[in-house]
Design a protein around this motif. Structure first.
Motif, mmCIF file in Angstrom:
data_model
loop_
_atom_site.group_PDB
_atom_site.id
_atom_site.type_symbol
_atom_site.label_atom_id
_atom_site.label_comp_id
_atom_site.label_asym_id
_atom_site.label_seq_id
_atom_site.Cartn_x
_atom_site.Cartn_y
_atom_site.Cartn_z
ATOM 1 N N ILE A 65 -10.617 -47.215 13.789
ATOM 2 C CA ILE A 65 -10.682 -46.107 13.026
ATOM 3 C C ILE A 65 -10.321 -46.535 11.678
ATOM 4 C CG2 ILE A 65 -9.529 -43.841 12.493
ATOM 5 C CD1 ILE A 65 -8.801 -43.755 15.645
ATOM 6 N N VAL A 66 -10.991 -45.910 10.469
ATOM 7 C CA VAL A 66 -10.793 -46.382 9.262
ATOM 8 C C VAL A 66 -10.233 -45.116 8.609
ATOM 9 C CG1 VAL A 66 -11.923 -46.961 7.063
ATOM 10 C CG2 VAL A 66 -12.744 -48.143 9.206
ATOM 11 N N LEU A 67 -9.394 -45.201 7.692
ATOM 12 C CA LEU A 67 -8.692 -44.264 6.849
ATOM 13 C C LEU A 67 -8.809 -44.663 5.663
ATOM 14 C CD1 LEU A 67 -5.074 -42.516 7.360
ATOM 15 C CD2 LEU A 67 -5.885 -43.293 5.160
ATOM 16 N N ALA A 68 -9.448 -43.882 4.690
ATOM 17 C CA ALA A 68 -9.606 -44.185 3.089
ATOM 18 C C ALA A 68 -9.087 -43.025 2.446
ATOM 19 C CB ALA A 68 -11.143 -44.558 2.907
ATOM 20 N N ALA A 69 -8.954 -43.211 1.128
ATOM 21 C CA ALA A 69 -8.521 -42.026 0.365
ATOM 22 C C ALA A 69 -8.809 -42.214 -1.158
ATOM 23 C CB ALA A 69 -6.889 -41.897 0.350
ATOM 24 N N ASP A 70 -9.049 -41.149 -1.890
ATOM 25 C CA ASP A 70 -9.148 -41.380 -3.489
ATOM 26 C C ASP A 70 -8.367 -40.446 -4.005
ATOM 27 O OD1 ASP A 70 -10.348 -42.604 -5.721
ATOM 28 O OD2 ASP A 70 -11.385 -40.708 -6.072
ATOM 29 N N THR A 71 -7.550 -40.554 -5.238
ATOM 30 C CA THR A 71 -7.033 -39.832 -5.918
ATOM 31 C C THR A 71 -7.344 -39.793 -7.273
ATOM 32 O OG1 THR A 71 -4.988 -40.027 -4.339
ATOM 33 C CG2 THR A 71 -4.327 -39.333 -6.616
ATOM 34 N N GLU A 72 -7.272 -38.538 -7.822
ATOM 35 C CA GLU A 72 -7.835 -38.524 -9.358
ATOM 36 C C GLU A 72 -7.132 -37.667 -10.222
ATOM 37 O OE1 GLU A 72 -9.798 -40.710 -10.888
ATOM 38 O OE2 GLU A 72 -10.618 -41.684 -9.029
ATOM 39 N N VAL A 73 -6.672 -37.648 -11.485
ATOM 40 C CA VAL A 73 -5.877 -36.954 -12.320
ATOM 41 C C VAL A 73 -7.207 -36.321 -12.860
ATOM 42 C CG1 VAL A 73 -4.709 -36.589 -14.480
ATOM 43 C CG2 VAL A 73 -3.997 -38.272 -12.474
ATOM 44 N N VAL A 74 -7.081 -34.954 -12.967
ATOM 45 C CA VAL A 74 -8.113 -33.938 -13.736
ATOM 46 C C VAL A 74 -7.484 -32.907 -14.591
ATOM 47 C CG1 VAL A 74 -9.888 -32.255 -13.312
ATOM 48 C CG2 VAL A 74 -9.426 -34.214 -11.645
ATOM 49 N N ALA A 75 -8.162 -32.962 -15.966
ATOM 50 C CA ALA A 75 -7.647 -32.055 -16.854
ATOM 51 C C ALA A 75 -8.673 -31.810 -17.874
ATOM 52 C CB ALA A 75 -6.356 -32.815 -18.058
ATOM 53 N N ASP A 76 -8.629 -30.276 -17.901
ATOM 54 C CA ASP A 76 -9.800 -29.652 -18.626
ATOM 55 C C ASP A 76 -11.167 -29.861 -17.915
ATOM 56 O OD1 ASP A 76 -8.049 -28.653 -20.366
ATOM 57 O OD2 ASP A 76 -8.094 -30.485 -21.700
ATOM 58 N N GLY A 77 -11.157 -29.867 -16.608
ATOM 59 C CA GLY A 77 -12.377 -30.233 -15.823
ATOM 60 C C GLY A 77 -12.776 -31.624 -15.939
ATOM 61 N N GLU A 78 -12.143 -32.494 -16.544
ATOM 62 C CA GLU A 78 -12.395 -34.093 -16.804
ATOM 63 C C GLU A 78 -11.650 -35.041 -15.798
ATOM 64 O OE1 GLU A 78 -12.392 -37.603 -20.206
ATOM 65 O OE2 GLU A 78 -11.811 -35.543 -20.583
ATOM 66 N N VAL A 79 -12.275 -35.926 -15.114
ATOM 67 C CA VAL A 79 -11.609 -36.898 -14.139
ATOM 68 C C VAL A 79 -11.214 -37.871 -15.138
ATOM 69 C CG1 VAL A 79 -11.842 -38.426 -12.198
ATOM 70 C CG2 VAL A 79 -13.111 -36.234 -12.173
ATOM 71 N N PHE A 80 -9.974 -38.150 -15.237
ATOM 72 C CA PHE A 80 -9.354 -39.255 -15.940
ATOM 73 C C PHE A 80 -9.751 -40.734 -15.631
ATOM 74 C CE2 PHE A 80 -6.344 -37.226 -19.065
ATOM 75 C CZ PHE A 80 -6.907 -36.326 -19.174
ATOM 76 N N GLY A 81 -9.524 -40.980 -14.157
ATOM 77 C CA GLY A 81 -9.808 -42.329 -13.941
ATOM 78 C C GLY A 81 -8.724 -43.125 -14.231
ATOM 79 N N LYS A 82 -8.593 -44.476 -14.062
ATOM 80 C CA LYS A 82 -7.717 -45.588 -14.342
ATOM 81 C C LYS A 82 -8.071 -46.057 -15.678
ATOM 82 C CE LYS A 82 -7.250 -46.679 -9.557
ATOM 83 N NZ LYS A 82 -7.866 -47.556 -8.612
ATOM 84 N N PRO A 83 -6.916 -45.704 -16.424
ATOM 85 C CA PRO A 83 -7.040 -46.630 -17.934
ATOM 86 C C PRO A 83 -7.445 -48.126 -18.135
ATOM 87 C CG PRO A 83 -5.071 -46.095 -17.536
ATOM 88 C CD PRO A 83 -5.701 -45.690 -16.296
ATOM 89 N N VAL A 84 -8.468 -48.419 -18.832
ATOM 90 C CA VAL A 84 -8.646 -49.876 -18.799
ATOM 91 C C VAL A 84 -7.862 -50.486 -19.663
ATOM 92 C CG1 VAL A 84 -11.296 -49.315 -18.384
ATOM 93 C CG2 VAL A 84 -10.502 -49.393 -20.781
#
Length: 189
Positions: A65-84
């Motif tokens: 069984i594989v468990l995976a997840a994703d988490t994102e910060v969203v403001a004003d409808g924009e996905v921020f992602g991870k800063p470079v």
């Protein structure tokens, strides 16, 4: 056997809290929203793609069984992602300063014959922080590899004035939803 398809040490810590024995799969998939893709759809897709990549890695293991997840910060409808870099992290934190934003987490559980997914949407409000406070947070380096440029479980917790939702979801793996999915798959906790 449960396999966590994630590079995140936070997800490993959180999943360990459920008392499970699990293996870790290092999967690498592109994490970029498609043009016009709504944030919730994006987070769901990435979690599903991570689970699919993990399944390919354990395809010869019966009962895996594989468990995976994703988490994102969203403001004003924009996905921020991870800063470079620090400049992008500072810009993100500047936009979140004194405001509420969403943190969307999706968990996907899959085996050879089925797939199930659950989401958690939390609301986080930063306090009004001075420029020197934001600069000091950036200088500590904790923003690296973190969606939205902060870690609620670390020094970034001091930036948060209010949380409505799941603390573990903001960290990267909503434990309630994860537990519910595991139970649906017959995993004893």
């Amino acid at each position: 056997m449960i396999h966590l398809a994630s590079k995140s040490p936070r997800r490993r810590e959180l999943l360990s809290q459920l008392g499970l024995d699990f293996g870790v799969l290092d999967v690498d998939i592109p994490e970029h929203p498609a043009a016009g893709e709504p944030p919730l759809d994006y987070v769901r897709r990435v979690a599903r793609e991570k689970a699919g990549a993990g399944l390919l890695r354990v395809s010869g293991s019966p009962g895996a069984i594989v468990l995976a997840a994703d988490t994102e910060v969203v403001a004003d409808g924009e996905v921020f992602g991870k800063p470079v870099d620090a400049l992008q992290a500072r810009a993100m934190l500047g936009r979140l300063n004194g405001r509420e934003h969403q943190v969307i987490s999706s968990v996907c559980l899959a085996d050879a014959g089925r797939e199930a997914q659950a989401e958690c949407v939390s609301k986080v409000r930063f306090g009004q922080l001075g420029e020197d406070e934001l600069d000091a947070y950036i200088a500590c380096g904790e923003w690296q590899g973190k969606a939205g440029g902060y870690a609620i479980q670390g020094r970034g917790g001091a930036l948060v004035a209010h949380l409505s939702g799941s603390y573990s979801g903001v960290m990267g793996l909503p434990l309630y939803e994860t537990r519910q999915l595991l139970r649906r798959f017959g995993v004893a906790l």
